[in-house]
Design an enzyme around this catalytic site. Structure first.
Site, PDB file in Angstrom:
ATOM      1  N   GLU A 233    -116.065 -75.842  18.441  1.00  0.00           N
ATOM      2  CA  GLU A 233    -117.018 -76.898  18.796  1.00  0.00           C
ATOM      3  C   GLU A 233    -116.803 -78.087  17.860  1.00  0.00           C
ATOM      4  OE1 GLU A 233    -120.638 -74.090  20.467  1.00  0.00           O
ATOM      5  OE2 GLU A 233    -120.682 -74.688  18.381  1.00  0.00           O
TER       6      GLU A 233
ATOM      7  N   ARG B 274    -119.700 -64.370  15.131  1.00  0.00           N
ATOM      8  CA  ARG B 274    -120.319 -65.676  15.421  1.00  0.00           C
ATOM      9  C   ARG B 274    -120.528 -66.547  14.188  1.00  0.00           C
ATOM     10  NH1 ARG B 274    -122.582 -66.118  20.356  1.00  0.00           N
ATOM     11  NH2 ARG B 274    -124.336 -67.365  19.618  1.00  0.00           N
TER      12      ARG B 274
ATOM     13  N   ASP C 177     -92.785 -80.870  -3.517  1.00  0.00           N
ATOM     14  CA  ASP C 177     -93.560 -80.666  -4.743  1.00  0.00           C
ATOM     15  C   ASP C 177     -94.941 -80.121  -4.382  1.00  0.00           C
ATOM     16  OD1 ASP C 177     -95.033 -80.808  -7.044  1.00  0.00           O
ATOM     17  OD2 ASP C 177     -94.812 -82.975  -7.314  1.00  0.00           O
TER      18      ASP C 177
ATOM     19  N   HIS D 142    -116.967 -69.455  16.842  1.00  0.00           N
ATOM     20  CA  HIS D 142    -117.074 -68.030  17.188  1.00  0.00           C
ATOM     21  C   HIS D 142    -115.659 -67.501  17.384  1.00  0.00           C
ATOM     22  CE1 HIS D 142    -121.097 -69.016  19.434  1.00  0.00           C
ATOM     23  NE2 HIS D 142    -121.197 -69.164  18.118  1.00  0.00           N
TER      24      HIS D 142
ATOM     25  N   ARG E 167    -127.797 -63.385  21.078  1.00  0.00           N
ATOM     26  CA  ARG E 167    -126.938 -64.311  20.362  1.00  0.00           C
ATOM     27  C   ARG E 167    -127.470 -64.678  18.988  1.00  0.00           C
ATOM     28  NH1 ARG E 167    -123.049 -66.939  24.107  1.00  0.00           N
ATOM     29  NH2 ARG E 167    -123.250 -65.796  26.043  1.00  0.00           N
TER      30      ARG E 167
ATOM     31  N   GLU F  62    -117.000 -78.531  23.458  1.00  0.00           N
ATOM     32  CA  GLU F  62    -116.281 -77.286  23.177  1.00  0.00           C
ATOM     33  C   GLU F  62    -115.103 -77.183  24.130  1.00  0.00           C
ATOM     34  OE1 GLU F  62    -118.513 -73.560  22.702  1.00  0.00           O
ATOM     35  OE2 GLU F  62    -117.044 -72.539  23.941  1.00  0.00           O
TER      36      GLU F  62
ATOM     37  N   GLU G 156    -121.390 -79.573  24.906  1.00  0.00           N
ATOM     38  CA  GLU G 156    -122.210 -78.557  24.246  1.00  0.00           C
ATOM     39  C   GLU G 156    -123.682 -78.939  24.233  1.00  0.00           C
ATOM     40  OE1 GLU G 156    -122.901 -75.796  23.032  1.00  0.00           O
ATOM     41  OE2 GLU G 156    -121.027 -74.752  23.448  1.00  0.00           O
TER      42      GLU G 156
ATOM     43  N   GLU H 193    -117.215 -60.378  19.260  1.00  0.00           N
ATOM     44  CA  GLU H 193    -117.275 -61.789  18.879  1.00  0.00           C
ATOM     45  C   GLU H 193    -117.980 -61.932  17.528  1.00  0.00           C
ATOM     46  OE1 GLU H 193    -120.229 -64.112  21.020  1.00  0.00           O
ATOM     47  OE2 GLU H 193    -119.033 -65.939  20.831  1.00  0.00           O
TER      48      GLU H 193
ATOM     49  N   GLU I 226    -113.484 -70.142  19.605  1.00  0.00           N
ATOM     50  CA  GLU I 226    -114.122 -71.190  20.425  1.00  0.00           C
ATOM     51  C   GLU I 226    -114.517 -72.324  19.498  1.00  0.00           C
ATOM     52  OE1 GLU I 226    -117.203 -69.561  23.251  1.00  0.00           O
ATOM     53  OE2 GLU I 226    -117.163 -67.962  21.783  1.00  0.00           O
TER      54      GLU I 226
HETATM   55  P1  ADP Z   1    -118.664 -66.948  24.995  1.00  0.00           P
HETATM   56  O1  ADP Z   1    -119.449 -66.223  26.033  1.00  0.00           O
HETATM   57  O2  ADP Z   1    -119.030 -66.561  23.613  1.00  0.00           O
HETATM   58  O3  ADP Z   1    -118.697 -68.437  25.222  1.00  0.00           O
HETATM   59  P2  ADP Z   1    -116.095 -66.677  26.296  1.00  0.00           P
HETATM   60  O4  ADP Z   1    -116.374 -65.807  27.438  1.00  0.00           O
HETATM   61  O5  ADP Z   1    -116.045 -68.154  26.557  1.00  0.00           O
HETATM   62  O6  ADP Z   1    -117.163 -66.432  25.133  1.00  0.00           O
HETATM   63  O7  ADP Z   1    -114.725 -66.166  25.623  1.00  0.00           O
HETATM   64  C1  ADP Z   1    -114.236 -66.776  24.486  1.00  0.00           C
HETATM   65  C2  ADP Z   1    -112.878 -66.275  24.054  1.00  0.00           C
HETATM   66  O8  ADP Z   1    -112.686 -64.849  24.175  1.00  0.00           O
HETATM   67  C3  ADP Z   1    -111.730 -66.913  24.839  1.00  0.00           C
HETATM   68  O9  ADP Z   1    -110.879 -67.543  23.913  1.00  0.00           O
HETATM   69  C4  ADP Z   1    -111.059 -65.710  25.492  1.00  0.00           C
HETATM   70  O10 ADP Z   1    -109.671 -65.918  25.729  1.00  0.00           O
HETATM   71  C5  ADP Z   1    -111.310 -64.649  24.442  1.00  0.00           C
HETATM   72  N1  ADP Z   1    -110.944 -63.273  24.838  1.00  0.00           N
HETATM   73  C6  ADP Z   1    -110.937 -62.710  26.062  1.00  0.00           C
HETATM   74  N2  ADP Z   1    -110.469 -61.449  26.022  1.00  0.00           N
HETATM   75  C7  ADP Z   1    -110.152 -61.191  24.721  1.00  0.00           C
HETATM   76  C8  ADP Z   1    -109.594 -60.065  24.027  1.00  0.00           C
HETATM   77  N3  ADP Z   1    -109.291 -58.932  24.639  1.00  0.00           N
HETATM   78  N4  ADP Z   1    -109.388 -60.196  22.690  1.00  0.00           N
HETATM   79  C9  ADP Z   1    -109.697 -61.327  22.042  1.00  0.00           C
HETATM   80  N5  ADP Z   1    -110.218 -62.400  22.649  1.00  0.00           N
HETATM   81  C10 ADP Z   1    -110.453 -62.354  23.962  1.00  0.00           C
HETATM   82 MG    MG Z   2    -117.815 -70.530  24.669  1.00  0.00          MG
HETATM   83 MG    MG Z   3    -119.254 -67.641  21.821  1.00  0.00          MG
HETATM   84 MG    MG Z   4    -120.424 -73.014  22.213  1.00  0.00          MG
HETATM   85 MG    MG Z   5    -118.095 -69.044  27.274  1.00  0.00          MG
END
Ligand code: ADP
Ligand code: MG
Ligand code: MG
Ligand code: MG
Ligand code: MG
Length: 441
Positions: A132, A332, A52, A242, A313, A193, A186, A330, A130
């Protein structure tokens, strides 16, 4: 019965699974499930299970409330934190209505539709979120905002029970097929994280739900509460999600072009352009609660301006330095309260709109935007993210591309929820108002 189903029935028996949870999420991204004894597995896997839908947030109206749960075989996993005797396994389900029609209000179906749009253009979408979260103390079974530990960023010493929770979550997720890349303390007290390897967007959206479910279940075994609230405590960092994203074509990263400026392909630039163009509307799903907007303020590494950068950032979109297969952008802004299916669908649709219409992003902003005054931001044409749920909802309603992506059913429900939440918040007189006005006026 297909051979696939037979294979799973054998597996369920061989692994001594006694209960099966059929899992799905409501419009707010909250996991729901129906538990069935393993003897019902054949029926569930063959025909699905009716339920349901009228009591699920954002689902059916009373008059058409019967919904069919169709287990996605690829999502089978034993829940490692459940007892070894009488094991529990789960399937994540797609939801159908009469005549095996995909239900338009099912967030997973919204994402599937968007994936099909991308496939028509030859693209697959990969995401790496990522997450947190805070670990808080429970007192008499009720979560508090009291810290469990006072570690700091990347602290090494395994000093406390929170460390054990994090370890157990990592082990459980690894058992469930996650490839954990990193796990660390973190910035804030009691904040953690855990990063797992990126994958195709449907798998990672499922994993976000599994992640939260695992963290909450395991924390509870230690008498703690794992909270994914965006900003549980004023004055310290909130929790973000992120999300790294990249498009690939013919198995190759389509964002990488060794000969281009910054080695970013046109596709990468247009993706970024599309995300920036639709940023305000994306905020409605990526930051879905009143509380989400208390995280999107200057000073805590959360974005509040619509810009992109290769370095800083404070930007909404950051392009990490890695290239080749790791080339990615990324976003954010998302926080872990979001529905990952809807959020990723909107990101993908915005990126594809950028590619289709060759939307070039404005110049990068490499200085810290928090330190710019309003005049300079205006000159650089840096706009702000919506400051409230009401604002982001209005932005969504103005955005035809994202309204089409989400579909009428989901947009109507998101609007209803945004209005309801905004009204409820307004009906409350908050302690801040009393502190500020009571004595003076
Ligand atoms: P940050 O510097 O923001 O902490 P990270 O270096 O820890 O980021 O990376 C975070 C995420 O990016 C991880 O989940 C990683 O697997 C992912 N990632 C790496 N290469 C790729 C890609 N080609 N496409 C999408 N995500 C990716
Ligand atoms: Mg990270
Ligand atoms: Mg990040
Ligand atoms: Mg973080
Ligand atoms: Mg990182």
């Amino acid at each position: 019965m297909t051979t696939d189903i037979q294979k799973f029935l054998k597996k369920i028996e061989a692994e001594n699974v006694k209960f099966i949870r059929l899992q799905f999420t409501d419009i707010q991204g909250l996991p729901k499930n129906v538990s069935i004894p393993a003897i019902q597995a054949e029926k569930a896997l063959t025909d699905g299970i009716w339920f349901d839908g009228s009591s699920i947030e954002g689902f059916a109206r009373i008059e058409e409330s019967d919904m069919l749960l169709k287990p996605d075989l690829a999502t089978y996993a034993v829940l490692p934190w459940r007892p070894g005797e009488g094991k529990v396994a789960r399937f994540i389900c797609d939801i159908q209505t009469y005549g095996n029609k995909p239900f338009e209000g099912d967030p997973r179906n919204v994402l599937r539709r968007t994936i099909a749009e991308a496939a028509k253009m030859g693209f697959t979408f990969n995401t790496g979120p990522e997450l947190e979260f805070f670990l808080f103390r429970m007192i008499d079974g009720v979560p508090t905002t009291e810290f469990e530990d006072r570690g700091a960023y990347f602290d090494l010493a395994p000093t406390d029970a929170a460390e054990d929770v994090r370890r157990d979550v990592v082990l459980a997720l690894s058992d469930m097929g996650f490839e954990i890349e990193a796990s660390h303390h973190e910035v804030a007290d009691s904040q953690h994280e855990i990063d797992f390897k990126y994958g195709d967007v449907l798998t990672t959206a499922d994993r976000v739900i599994t992640f939260k479910f695992a963290a909450k279940s395991i924390a509870l075994q230690y008498g703690m509460h794992a909270s994914f609230m965006a900003k549980p405590i004023a004055g310290i960092n909130g929790s973000g999600m992120h999300t790294h994203g990249s498009l690939s074509k013919n198995g190759k990263n389509a964002f990488y072009d060794p000969n281009a400026e910054l080695q970013l392909s046109d596709t990468a630039m247009y993706y970024i352009g599309g995300l920036l163009k639709h940023a305000k509307a994306i905020t409605r799903v990526a930051n879905p609660t009143i509380n989400s907007y208390k995280r999107l303020v200057p000073g805590y590494e959360a974005p509040c301006y619509i810009s992109w950068s290769a370095a800083n950032r404070s930007a909404l979109i950051r392009v990490p330095a890695a290239r080749g297969n790791s080339t990615r952008a990324e976003l954010r802004s998302p926080d872990p309260m979001c529905n990952p299916y809807l959020t990723f669908a909107c990101m993908l649709a915005a990126g594809l709109d950028g590619v289709k219409n060759k939307i070039m992003p404005p110049d990068m902003t490499n200085s810290n935007i928090y330190h710019m005054d309003a005049k300079l931001r205006k000159k650089l044409r840096i706009d702000m993210l919506p400051g409230s749920l009401a604002e982001s909802n209005a932005a969504l309603l103005r955005d035809d591309v994202l309204c089409d992506t989400l579909g009428v059913h989901v947009v109507d429900n998101l609007s209803r929820i945004a209005e309801m939440e905004t009204d409820a918040f307004r009906l409350t007189v908050h302690p801040w108002e009393l502190d500020r006005y009571l004595a003076t006026y």
